[in-house]
Design an enzyme around this catalytic site. Sequence first.
Site, PDB file in Angstrom:
ATOM      1  NE  ARG A 106       1.761   0.746  -7.431  1.00  0.00           N
ATOM      2  CZ  ARG A 106       2.447   0.069  -8.505  1.00  0.00           C
ATOM      3  NH1 ARG A 106       2.741  -1.347  -8.195  1.00  0.00           N
ATOM      4  NH2 ARG A 106       2.653   0.770  -9.331  1.00  0.00           N
ATOM      5  CE1 TYR A 109       7.257   7.826  -7.593  1.00  0.00           C
ATOM      6  CE2 TYR A 109       5.034   7.225  -8.284  1.00  0.00           C
ATOM      7  CZ  TYR A 109       6.255   7.613  -8.554  1.00  0.00           C
ATOM      8  OH  TYR A 109       6.426   8.274  -9.820  1.00  0.00           O
ATOM      9  CD  GLU A 111      -1.949   8.286   0.309  1.00  0.00           C
ATOM     10  OE1 GLU A 111      -2.150   9.471  -0.206  1.00  0.00           O
ATOM     11  OE2 GLU A 111      -3.103   7.644   0.838  1.00  0.00           O
ATOM     12  N   GLY A 112       3.283  10.088  -1.008  1.00  0.00           N
ATOM     13  CA  GLY A 112       4.223  11.392  -1.137  1.00  0.00           C
ATOM     14  C   GLY A 112       3.846  12.163  -2.050  1.00  0.00           C
ATOM     15  CE  LYS A 113       6.569  11.516  -7.688  1.00  0.00           C
ATOM     16  NZ  LYS A 113       7.539  12.344  -8.432  1.00  0.00           N
ATOM     17  CB  VAL A 152       9.116  -1.055 -21.348  1.00  0.00           C
ATOM     18  CG1 VAL A 152      10.044  -0.908 -22.734  1.00  0.00           C
ATOM     19  CG2 VAL A 152       7.779  -0.887 -21.683  1.00  0.00           C
ATOM     20  CB  SER A 153      13.947  -1.371 -18.912  1.00  0.00           C
ATOM     21  OG  SER A 153      13.315  -1.083 -17.780  1.00  0.00           O
ATOM     22  N   GLY A 171      -0.875 -11.477 -16.073  1.00  0.00           N
ATOM     23  CA  GLY A 171      -0.703 -10.414 -17.320  1.00  0.00           C
ATOM     24  C   GLY A 171      -1.816  -9.824 -17.907  1.00  0.00           C
ATOM     25  N   PRO A 238      -1.936  -1.835  -9.731  1.00  0.00           N
ATOM     26  CG  PRO A 238      -1.655   0.765 -10.010  1.00  0.00           C
ATOM     27  CD  PRO A 238      -0.892  -0.658  -9.691  1.00  0.00           C
TER      28      PRO A 238
HETATM   29  N1  UDP Z   1       5.422  -6.078 -14.634  1.00  0.00           N
HETATM   30  C1  UDP Z   1       5.559  -7.449 -15.122  1.00  0.00           C
HETATM   31  N2  UDP Z   1       7.012  -7.716 -15.082  1.00  0.00           N
HETATM   32  C2  UDP Z   1       7.986  -7.196 -14.912  1.00  0.00           C
HETATM   33  C3  UDP Z   1       7.872  -5.809 -14.295  1.00  0.00           C
HETATM   34  C4  UDP Z   1       6.520  -5.457 -14.157  1.00  0.00           C
HETATM   35  O1  UDP Z   1       4.707  -8.177 -15.325  1.00  0.00           O
HETATM   36  O2  UDP Z   1       9.181  -7.666 -15.044  1.00  0.00           O
HETATM   37  C5  UDP Z   1       4.204  -5.548 -14.425  1.00  0.00           C
HETATM   38  C6  UDP Z   1       3.867  -4.899 -13.228  1.00  0.00           C
HETATM   39  O3  UDP Z   1       3.311  -5.688 -12.050  1.00  0.00           O
HETATM   40  C7  UDP Z   1       2.957  -3.960 -13.523  1.00  0.00           C
HETATM   41  C8  UDP Z   1       3.091  -3.410 -14.854  1.00  0.00           C
HETATM   42  O4  UDP Z   1       4.033  -4.628 -15.084  1.00  0.00           O
HETATM   43  O5  UDP Z   1       1.664  -4.623 -13.287  1.00  0.00           O
HETATM   44  C9  UDP Z   1       3.898  -2.316 -14.989  1.00  0.00           C
HETATM   45  O6  UDP Z   1       4.837  -2.267 -13.859  1.00  0.00           O
HETATM   46  P1  UDP Z   1       6.137  -1.246 -13.854  1.00  0.00           P
HETATM   47  O7  UDP Z   1       6.914  -1.549 -12.749  1.00  0.00           O
HETATM   48  O8  UDP Z   1       6.608  -0.986 -15.139  1.00  0.00           O
HETATM   49  O9  UDP Z   1       5.289   0.250 -13.608  1.00  0.00           O
HETATM   50  P2  UDP Z   1       4.021   0.571 -12.820  1.00  0.00           P
HETATM   51  O10 UDP Z   1       2.812   0.862 -13.540  1.00  0.00           O
HETATM   52  O11 UDP Z   1       3.388  -0.552 -12.088  1.00  0.00           O
HETATM   53  O12 UDP Z   1       4.635   1.802 -11.923  1.00  0.00           O
END
Ligand code: UDP
Length: 279
Positions: A106, A109, A111-113, A152-153, A171, A238
């Site tokens: 990660r 992203y 460290e870039g930010k 979410v998506s 989860g 995280p």
């Molecule tokens: N995640 C998940 N299933 C998915 C996509 C993401 O369980 O299909 C988890 C991911 O491992 C993280 C959290 O949902 O713990 C949020 O992930 P996301 O990629 O939306 O954003 P992030 O906060 O990690 O940048």
Amino acid sequence: MDNVKELLNNPRFNFIEHDIIEPLNTEEKIDEIYNLACPASPPAYQGKKAIFTTKTCVLGALNMLELAKNNNAKILQSSTSEVYGEPLVHPQTETYRGNVNPIGIRACYDEGKRCAESLFFDYHRLYGVKIKVIRIFNTYGPMMNPNDGRVVSNFICQALKGEDLTIYGDGSQTRSFCYIDDLIDVIVAVMASEDDFVGPVNTGNPEEFTIKELADLVKEKINKDLKIVYKHLPADDPTQRRPDITLAKAKLNWEPKIKLNEGIDRTIEYFDKKFKGEI
Ligand code: UDP
């Protein structure tokens, strides 16, 4: 392009396709710059796009700051909750300096930010550039790319297609999800704030959920019979994340209005119409 197609015929809208890794010079006078450029989904910035991501964050910020300086324009940087890494302070306040793995997947992203933030503050100190730095926490809503890869998506699209919902890890990790309209309100408010308010300021929704709770909510709304499958948790994902938004409330009189329940309904409606070809 799909997301801006309605604007293309508007005479007050001009679309310039440009990679901000390269310097940008325009003839037109610029008043405000919102630097939102960067892959932001973990599957998008990890892997093949890692170096591109660092370049977009760092060289992109440099080029946009030069543009702001040359135009005496205000410039807003979309920074991120990722600057806090795997946070040891919860909820995260702007004064927390973070716990980022500088060599992990990660890091391009995060460290870039972080580097972009330091460039913003150096341009502010050295050249008096009017800066605004916001740290955006997880945001979702209509017009996301169905293949974006964020949680979410992913859950909504999987559920609408009758597929299993993919939880990474067990989860129990948490996130706080902000609906896009709330985020846009605060971005506009930050840009309009007094010049001496430069941030960084946390922008996000402080209601925290586990990823399992999110999966259950989506199942509940779309199809209770869907299965959840548990997959490998990516490195450095995280464990917990929630913004402390005291600063945004005090300085901007802003707080999110749209609860997860309502925001998810609106997002489901969008993807449902999209899959049916109605939009
Ligand atoms: N995640 C998940 N299933 C998915 C996509 C993401 O369980 O299909 C988890 C991911 O491992 C993280 C959290 O949902 O713990 C949020 O992930 P996301 O990629 O939306 O954003 P992030 O906060 O990690 O940048």
